[in-house]
Design an enzyme around this catalytic site. Structure first.
Site, PDB file in Angstrom:
ATOM      1  N   HIS A 286     -27.374  98.733  92.394  1.00 13.62           N
ATOM      2  CA  HIS A 286     -26.566  99.952  92.445  1.00 13.62           C
ATOM      3  C   HIS A 286     -25.269  99.796  93.217  1.00 13.62           C
ATOM      4  CE1 HIS A 286     -29.962 103.053  91.613  1.00 13.62           C
ATOM      5  NE2 HIS A 286     -29.312 102.699  90.531  1.00 13.62           N
ATOM      6  N   LYS A 288     -21.841  99.459  94.786  1.00 12.86           N
ATOM      7  CA  LYS A 288     -20.513  99.566  94.184  1.00 12.86           C
ATOM      8  C   LYS A 288     -19.496  99.223  95.246  1.00 12.86           C
ATOM      9  CE  LYS A 288     -22.273 102.897  90.904  1.00 12.86           C
ATOM     10  NZ  LYS A 288     -23.586 102.243  90.894  1.00 12.86           N
ATOM     11  N   HIS A 518     -21.446 112.351  91.289  1.00 12.67           N
ATOM     12  CA  HIS A 518     -22.109 111.044  91.191  1.00 12.67           C
ATOM     13  C   HIS A 518     -22.030 110.388  92.568  1.00 12.67           C
ATOM     14  CE1 HIS A 518     -22.816 106.842  89.744  1.00 12.67           C
ATOM     15  NE2 HIS A 518     -23.733 107.494  89.049  1.00 12.67           N
ATOM     16  N   LYS A 520     -22.987 110.165  96.519  1.00 17.02           N
ATOM     17  CA  LYS A 520     -24.209 110.405  97.274  1.00 17.02           C
ATOM     18  C   LYS A 520     -23.810 110.475  98.734  1.00 17.02           C
ATOM     19  CE  LYS A 520     -25.627 107.977  93.494  1.00 17.02           C
ATOM     20  NZ  LYS A 520     -24.649 107.760  92.424  1.00 17.02           N
TER      21      LYS A 520
HETATM   22  C1  K8D Z   1     -27.125 104.648  88.708  1.00  9.48           C
HETATM   23  C2  K8D Z   1     -31.485 103.202  87.447  1.00  9.48           C
HETATM   24  C3  K8D Z   1     -29.302 104.149  87.873  1.00  9.48           C
HETATM   25  C4  K8D Z   1     -29.792 105.341  88.356  1.00  9.48           C
HETATM   26  C5  K8D Z   1     -28.932 106.184  89.027  1.00  9.48           C
HETATM   27  C6  K8D Z   1     -27.610 105.823  89.206  1.00  9.48           C
HETATM   28  C7  K8D Z   1     -26.726 106.717  89.972  1.00  9.48           C
HETATM   29  C8  K8D Z   1     -25.721 104.227  88.898  1.00  9.48           C
HETATM   30  C9  K8D Z   1     -27.983 103.804  88.032  1.00  9.48           C
HETATM   31  N1  K8D Z   1     -30.130 103.248  87.233  1.00  9.48           N
HETATM   32  O1  K8D Z   1     -25.929 106.247  90.740  1.00  9.48           O
HETATM   33  O2  K8D Z   1     -26.845 107.929  89.847  1.00  9.48           O
HETATM   34  O3  K8D Z   1     -25.496 103.185  89.519  1.00  9.48           O
HETATM   35  O4  K8D Z   1     -24.807 104.898  88.411  1.00  9.48           O
END
Ligand code: K8D
Length: 635
Positions: A286, A288, A518, A520
């Site tokens: 995840h 970034k 999106h 958090k």
């Molecule tokens: C992301 C399992 C994901 C679940 C949630 C998210 C999120 C993502 C991937 N895969 O950030 O909401 O990296 O965007």
């Protein structure tokens, strides 16, 4: 992936909904390769690789680089041109909200006549008062200038005093953008630009092109850590002069999705890939993050957006921009240039946790720079069953450790409310005592040494901010925006108790109530929600996979995913009161001497009403149309 997996494809790529009974999994976004739908007209003017610059690609990669997985690439053909993934227009219900799950390629919603959506080209012209300046900036910076000149300019850029001198500003001829960076400079915290809202709500926001702009330095190489990549789109976000510089893609794809990603990268000889190991089931990469090497130094960007068009278009996303880190003088020990927050050590440890040769040169770049100006703490997760010393380095235990060393003293802070805000929810157990209000809340509740002895008469409340169905329906993106809020019905059914903790998404203050989150964030606020004890922006959703769960009677912390975020503590910003003021208007309050913290959504949290339901992405919503007149009918 094991059996019982169904694929759903959305605008946001293909998501795999796991129907496993694993307790702590998040829905897994499955094979994720985004192939950009390339419109012959729109792309015709794009010089992606400048032949003349190919010479410059002998960038002296260390031996180790040859071992990265690019070498495993099967001979890749041209990028396939996808045309499916379209929502279906029906007379009875309008548009069915879901693209066909059988389709292989998806294309951005823009070309489908979905109303608000826009192509890259539209983004470039529609975000008012932005693109024009960008062009001017590019022109100005295309004139070759000495390093010293650039350093002086960058110095102006990052110095509030200098930027505020009118002569300097006029001379630079790009005051607006510099102002934006100067304003948010104290915290380095930004939101992404949102298309289709008033310009004043984007005044302090950044598009990815702003981040990669030459105004921030002359890029010589970069690394992009992320979950979902649209590589042709990503290349277009770099200024033309930087598009052939070495770019390392750090991803978590496996099998077919990995092959697809390699194929997507094949047209760009400067792109290398690094696959993050995911040895524990249901883990995801995840994190970034951008690591950017400049002629002038080095920068770290930790954010929440996937590297696809939709994630930078109409969502609320967070970004932490580091200062420009200068190179350490030759011969200085590599552990010099540490910050009071131990950021350099922690970033190196995080990168080392991948145990990947492809990242070694980036570890070296970190070592060679002075990161002492960093005021935030790094809070990361890396997959593993962490024991002993390692336990406190990751997930909610890392947060617990940093908060336990926090020395500010505020009376009765143990009752200050906690707020979590996220875009997906994992399986948290049969009731709140299983994880949420035991180990997780305990970490968020941790107090510093001055506070610990004060008895906790009143336990802190926990507010969890997650969009309602109505939030999604009335959002700028409409129901398709719910494709990035993958809370699954199987998971939701197991935890009806969670609803009592939930608050709606509301961001009137930033003009982002209709820009779905999106981002958090996690924070601790004063009882009147006007002050903060701390603030965290991260990739970590509300899940055990992200934050970790104790096993073997607390002996080990098991984490499935890679996550990364930054924690703000008042003491690291020289704020003597030990609390951040919460920004209450768009413009900073002139009456307060200290800069208030730009909390990205409305406080106090607004609890769900009796008819509100959390957005669940894999059930239909047929009775009320969204902002585009469509309903949601997932396959
Ligand atoms: C992301 C399992 C994901 C679940 C949630 C998210 C999120 C993502 C991937 N895969 O950030 O909401 O990296 O965007």
């Amino acid at each position: 992936m094991s059996d019982g997996v169904s694929r759903i494809q959305s605008q946001h790529g293909k998501w795999t909904v796991s129907s496993s009974d694993e307790e702590d999994t998040e829905p897994v976004r499955g094979s994720q390769v985004w192939t950009h739908w390339r419109d012959g007209v729109s792309d015709s003017d794009e010089t992606v690789i400048d032949e003349g610059e190919l010479e410059a690609l002998h960038f002296g990669l260390p031996e180790a680089f040859a071992e990265t997985d690019k070498k495993l690439l099967p001979s890749a053909g041209p990028v396939p041109q996808g045309s499916s993934g379209n929502p279906i227009k029906t007379e009875a219900t309008g548009l069915l909200g879901r693209p066909s799950p059988t389709s292989k390629q998806s294309r951005p919603s823009s070309e489908l006549g979905w109303g608000v959506s826009s192509s890259d080209e539209e983004t470039e012209t529609k975000v008012e008062g932005w693109q024009v300046k960008e062009e001017r900036v590019k022109e100005e910076y295309s004139v070759p200038r000495s390093k010293k000149q650039r350093l002086t300019e960058l110095d102006h850029h990052y110095s509030v005093e200098k930027v505020q001198e009118p002569e300097v500003r006029a001379a630079e001829g790009m005051l607006d953008k510099w102002d934006v960076l100067a304003k948010a400079q104290t915290f380095g915290f930004y939101l992404t630009k949102v298309s289709g809202i008033p310009a004043e709500n984007n005044a302090c926001a950044l598009h990815i092109k702003d981040i990669l702009s030459p105004i921030n330095g002359t890029i010589t190489a970069s690394a992009q850590f992320n979950y979902c990549f649209d590589i042709p789109w990503l290349m277009k976000q770099y200024p033309v002069e930087f598009r052939t510089k070495p770019l390392l893609i750090v991803h978590g794809e496996q099998r077919q999705a990995k092959i697809q990603l390699h194929e997507d990268a094949h047209p760009y000889p400067n792109v290398r890939l690094c696959q993050a190991k995911l040895e524990i089931a249901y883990g995801t990469h995840h994190t970034k993050m951008m690591l950017i090497l400049y002629e002038e130094g080095f920068r770290v960007v930790i954010h929440t957006s996937n590297l696809i068009h939709d994630d930078w278009h109409q969502k609320t996303q967070g970004i932490w921009l580091s200062p420009l880190y200068p190179r350490l003088p030759e011969g200085i020990p590599e552990m010099a240039g540490e910050s009071a927050t131990s950021f350099k050590r922690d970033l190196i440890d995080y990168l080392a946790s991948y145990r990947s040769v492809g990242l070694n040169e980036w570890i070296d770049h970190v070592k060679l720079h002075d990161l002492s100006s960093t005021s935030v703490y790094l809070i990361g997760s890396t997959p593993g069953r962490h024991q002993g010393n390692e336990k406190q380095k990751w997930g909610h235990f890392k947060l617990r450790k940093v908060l336990s060393g926090c020395t500010s003293s505020v009376a009765s802070r143990e009752s200050w409310p906690l707020i979590g805000q996220f875009s997906s929810i994992g399986s948290l157990g049969a009731d709140e005592t299983k994880w949420l209000c035991s180990e997780f809340k305990e970490s968020l509740s941790t107090l510093g040494p001055d506070q610990r002895d004060l008895c906790s008469v009143k336990p802190a409340r926990l507010h969890l901010v997650y969009p309602t169905v109505e939030n999604v329906r009335t959002s700028l993106e409409g129901y398709p925006g719910g494709g990035s809020l993958p809370y699954a019905i199987d998971t939701a059914q197991k935890q009806p108790w969670l609803t009592s903790f939930l608050s709606k998404w509301s961001a009137e203050l930033t003009g982002r109530s209709r820009a779905l989150p999106h981002i958090k964030t996690y924070m601790r606020a004063s009882p009147d929600f006007r002050e903060l004890a701390w603030f965290l922006v991260t990739s970590a959703n509300l899940s055990k996979a992200a934050w970790g769960t104790l096993e073997k009677n607390g002996f080990q912390l098991m984490i499935r995913s890679y996550e990364l975020g930054v924690l703000y503590l008042p003491e690291a910003f020289g704020i003597g009161t030990g609390r951040f003021l919460v920004q209450r208007g768009q413009l900073p309050d002139c009456k307060t001497p200290e800069k208030p913290f730009p909390v990205p959504y409305d406080l106090p949290p607004q609890h769900y009403g009796s008819r509100d339901r959390p957005w669940i992405w894999n059930i239909p919503y047929l009775h009320a149309p969204d902002t585009h007149g469509n309903v949601w009918a997932p396959s």
